[in-house]
Design a protein around this motif. Structure first.
Motif, PDB file in Angstrom:
ATOM      1  N   ARG A  81       0.808  -1.224   0.000  1.00 20.81           N
ATOM      2  CA  ARG A  81       0.000   0.000   0.000  1.00 20.81           C
ATOM      3  C   ARG A  81       0.837   1.268   0.000  1.00 20.81           C
ATOM      4  O   ARG A  81       0.347   2.347   0.332  1.00 20.81           O
ATOM      5  N   VAL A  82       2.108   1.180  -0.364  1.00 19.58           N
ATOM      6  CA  VAL A  82       2.969   2.359  -0.398  1.00 19.58           C
ATOM      7  C   VAL A  82       3.780   2.387  -1.688  1.00 19.58           C
ATOM      8  O   VAL A  82       4.038   1.352  -2.308  1.00 19.58           O
ATOM      9  N   GLY A  83       4.188   3.598  -2.065  1.00 20.04           N
ATOM     10  CA  GLY A  83       5.030   3.775  -3.229  1.00 20.04           C
ATOM     11  C   GLY A  83       5.659   5.148  -3.212  1.00 20.04           C
ATOM     12  O   GLY A  83       5.299   6.014  -2.396  1.00 20.04           O
ATOM     13  N   VAL A  84       6.606   5.378  -4.112  1.00 17.55           N
ATOM     14  CA  VAL A  84       7.263   6.677  -4.212  1.00 17.55           C
ATOM     15  C   VAL A  84       7.650   6.894  -5.668  1.00 17.55           C
ATOM     16  O   VAL A  84       7.971   5.945  -6.390  1.00 17.55           O
ATOM     17  N   PHE A  85       7.592   8.128  -6.124  1.00 22.25           N
ATOM     18  CA  PHE A  85       8.042   8.456  -7.472  1.00 22.25           C
ATOM     19  C   PHE A  85       8.735   9.809  -7.454  1.00 22.25           C
ATOM     20  O   PHE A  85       8.521  10.631  -6.558  1.00 22.25           O
ATOM     21  N   SER A  86       9.582  10.018  -8.460  1.00 17.52           N
ATOM     22  CA  SER A  86      10.422  11.218  -8.516  1.00 17.52           C
ATOM     23  C   SER A  86      10.202  11.973  -9.818  1.00 17.52           C
ATOM     24  O   SER A  86       9.978  11.379 -10.865  1.00 17.52           O
ATOM     25  N   PHE A  87      10.307  13.301  -9.740  1.00 26.16           N
ATOM     26  CA  PHE A  87      10.226  14.160 -10.920  1.00 26.16           C
ATOM     27  C   PHE A  87      11.605  14.503 -11.474  1.00 26.16           C
ATOM     28  O   PHE A  87      11.712  15.130 -12.527  1.00 26.16           O
ATOM     29  N   ALA A  88      12.670  14.122 -10.765  1.00 24.23           N
ATOM     30  CA  ALA A  88      14.002  14.663 -11.049  1.00 24.23           C
ATOM     31  C   ALA A  88      14.399  14.518 -12.516  1.00 24.23           C
ATOM     32  O   ALA A  88      14.814  15.495 -13.156  1.00 24.23           O
ATOM     33  N   ARG A  89      14.289  13.333 -13.072  1.00 24.20           N
ATOM     34  CA  ARG A  89      14.766  13.072 -14.431  1.00 24.20           C
ATOM     35  C   ARG A  89      13.801  13.556 -15.505  1.00 24.20           C
ATOM     36  O   ARG A  89      14.091  13.423 -16.704  1.00 24.20           O
ATOM     37  N   TYR A  90      12.682  14.112 -15.098  1.00 22.48           N
ATOM     38  CA  TYR A  90      11.730  14.669 -16.058  1.00 22.48           C
ATOM     39  C   TYR A  90      12.023  16.131 -16.359  1.00 22.48           C
ATOM     40  O   TYR A  90      11.406  16.727 -17.239  1.00 22.48           O
ATOM     41  N   ASP A  91      12.965  16.718 -15.633  1.00 20.54           N
ATOM     42  CA  ASP A  91      13.343  18.121 -15.812  1.00 20.54           C
ATOM     43  C   ASP A  91      14.622  18.170 -16.645  1.00 20.54           C
ATOM     44  O   ASP A  91      15.637  17.580 -16.256  1.00 20.54           O
TER      45      ASP A  91
END
Length: 299
Positions: free
Chosen positions: A206-216
């Motif tokens: 029931r948990v997760g994480v995602f990043s925006f870093a490489r989308y910039d």
């Protein structure tokens, strides 16, 4: 009256497996993966011709060098296999999807600073994608408070250790949460053995994480160009990874049947080329989990 003649499906080419062993599933295998019920037949038809599923959804293509499935066999998850896995579904007690901004060394805290999407934008998208789910944003938390260590990555960037973060999040899931999804503007790696990931989720935790870093583009030292266009591109990419990781939390595995939001991505280029929508197989899983029905979700 003369009988109605349905067009015969065209013969599909047989593709050589990738080095990892993946070969695109054929029509019969895709239809077995989708399964049959009244709702599916009403929306997709009973086949892949004459307005059926294949009219709107493109089957998976052979893997190319650098693709996710180039080095993986890609074992699919049929609807029946998903249904038998006791997937996560909303209940009266657990019905909220929580989004948690995670801050590392003063990175964006989810208020839309820089060109990162705001928490409000992510909430609006998640509520539309996961029909009927109550989406709420928690106050930003520091990586240190979540006992998530960082390291210096191979490109000299700060990276957040996703596995350690997920272990903490599993202990802090709110009582009324369907799931808890953390997001950050810091680059992610699961552990010391990996170079990076766009996101990671637990199929059962029931948990997760995602990043925006490489989308910039700035992450790679490139100029962003027009600020509005850069914001729009980053928002589109962020919505893609959000929907992908949260759908994993519903115990939906990577898709191998069609071009689909749940297909794995090995690179930013492959992620950008993937669709923003779910294929018939994965859509049926999500609509069933959320009890919203395929037709209602499309409306």
């Amino acid at each position: 009256l003369a009988p109605i003649r349905r067009p015969r499906p065209r013969a599909e080419p047989v593709h050589k497996p990738s080095p990892g062993g993946f070969a695109p599933p054929g029509r019969a295998e895709r239809m077995r993966a989708l399964g049959r019920d009244a709702d599916v037949d009403a929306i997709f038809g009973s086949g892949e011709v004459g307005g059926g599923a294949g009219a709107a959804f493109e089957p998976a293509a052979p893997a190319a060098p650098g693709d996710w499935l180039w080095t993986r066999k890609g074992v699919g998850q049929t609807f029946d296999a998903w249904a038998a896995s006791k997937p996560l579904v909303p209940t009266r007690a657990r019905h909220v999807l929580y989004l948690l901004p995670v801050v590392v060394d003063g990175d964006d805290d989810g208020d839309g600073g820089g060109i990162a999407p705001s928490a409000a934008q992510l909430t609006e998208y998640a509520a539309a994608f996961f029909t009927g789910v109550d989406v709420r944003v928690l106050p930003a938390a520091s990586a240190a408070s979540l006992r998530a260590p960082t390291r210096v990555g191979g490109e000299g960037q700060t990276q957040l250790m996703a596995d350690a973060l997920l272990r903490t999040l599993r202990r802090r899931v709110p009582a009324d949460a369907l799931a808890l999804a953390a997001f950050t503007s810091t680059d992610l790696t699961p552990n010391e053995r990996w170079n990076y990931v766009f996101g990671k989720a637990c199929l059962k935790g029931r948990v997760g994480v995602f990043s925006f870093a490489r989308y910039d583009p700035a992450f790679f030292g490139e100029a962003r160009g027009d600020d509005a266009a850069a914001r729009a591109t980053l928002l589109r990419r962020a919505c893609r990874v959000l929907s992908h990781e949260v759908t994993h939390m519903l115990n939906v595995k990577h898709c191998v049947y069609y071009r689909c939001r749940m297909a794995g991505s090995e690179s930013l280029e492959q992620s950008d080329a993937s669709p923003t929508f779910l294929c018939p197989v994965c859509l049926r899983k999500v609509a069933t989990a959320l009890r919203c029905g395929v037709a209602r979700r499309y409306r």
